[in-house]
Enzyme design. Structure first.
Site, PDB file in Angstrom:
ATOM      1  CD1 TRP A  29     -17.726 -27.988 102.877  1.00 33.70           C
ATOM      2  CD2 TRP A  29     -18.701 -28.874 104.606  1.00 33.70           C
ATOM      3  NE1 TRP A  29     -16.711 -28.153 104.049  1.00 33.70           N
ATOM      4  CE2 TRP A  29     -17.276 -28.613 105.227  1.00 33.70           C
ATOM      5  CE3 TRP A  29     -19.594 -29.430 105.557  1.00 33.70           C
ATOM      6  CZ2 TRP A  29     -16.808 -28.835 106.499  1.00 33.70           C
ATOM      7  CZ3 TRP A  29     -19.180 -29.887 106.684  1.00 33.70           C
ATOM      8  CH2 TRP A  29     -17.828 -29.475 107.359  1.00 33.70           C
ATOM      9  CE1 TYR A  88     -12.880 -27.724 104.979  1.00 32.35           C
ATOM     10  CE2 TYR A  88     -14.065 -28.542 103.086  1.00 32.35           C
ATOM     11  CZ  TYR A  88     -13.786 -28.842 104.391  1.00 32.35           C
ATOM     12  OH  TYR A  88     -13.910 -29.972 104.909  1.00 32.35           O
ATOM     13  CD  GLU A  93     -18.096 -33.912 107.084  1.00 32.47           C
ATOM     14  OE1 GLU A  93     -19.272 -34.087 106.413  1.00 32.47           O
ATOM     15  OE2 GLU A  93     -17.091 -33.500 106.439  1.00 32.47           O
TER      16      GLU A  93
END
Length: 205
Positions: free
Chosen positions: A55, A25, A47
């Site tokens: 995350w 990522y 988000e």
């Protein structure tokens, strides 16, 4: 150490140096410009779901999120009703939080409505600063900025929810509006928007 040099000789921050999912990522996506409506709506939604979670959790669940939320196409999500909310609350592949699910549906409707005033990408990118941070350590990376606070206020005024200034700063980092790659990272200045010294790479970026 704040930067770790991997076996490939590339320097990454500690959070992106070991887990293969996070490393991929970081190397391929984080901080690269996103200027299309669907892409921005997806990232804004993820988000918001990430708030209070790691995350990594969101990344692992992203394929399920995309399936559950119709590829984050704003028109499709805007049409979701109570049956969809119930379906999503029963979907173990995503984060089953009613407030966040309902916020995502409401934000899809706000995204559709915003097209009459230039659209989500134009609004979000209008808060790009003239310079970006140049953090040497992870402690130097800000979690909010004047621009993220202003963006939060602007989105809330247009009916968006779960768009606080910290969440909006994370969004701005993720989609290239600011570059908070650590100085010395192999990704610093790689977006085409920002130069490594923190200045805009070119006019009109």
């Amino acid at each position: 150490m704040h930067l770790i040099v991997g076996e490939d000789g590339l320097a990454r921050p500690s959070w992106a140096a070991t887990d293969p999912l996070l490393r991929d990522y970081y190397d391929r996506e984080w901080g690269m410009p996103v200027r299309d409506e669907t892409g921005l709506f997806e990232r804004l939604s993820l988000e918001a779901f990430q708030s209070g979670l790691s995350w990594t959790t969101i990344l692992r669940k992203r394929p399920a999120f995309r399936t559950a939320f119709a590829g984050f196409e704003p028109d499709a999500v805007a049409a979701f009703g109570e049956e969809d909310v119930a379906r999503l609350l029963g979907d173990s592949g995503i984060v089953r939080n009613r407030r966040k699910i309902e916020a995502t549906i409401g934000n899809a409707r706000a995204t559709v409505a915003l097209r009459e005033d230039g659209g989500l990408p134009a609004l979000v990118w209008s808060f790009q600063p003239g310079e970006t941070p140049a953090p040497q350590t992870l402690a130097d990376v800000p979690t909010q900025s004047d621009e993220s606070r202003a963006l939060s206020r602007a989105l809330k005024a247009r009916g968006f929810t779960h768009v606080g200034p910290t969440t909006m700063h994370a969004l701005m980092e993720a989609v290239g509006i600011v570059d908070t790659h650590l100085v010395g990272s192999h990704r610093r200045g790689s977006s085409g928007v920002w130069a490594a010294d923190g200045r805009l790479a070119c006019a009109g970026s």
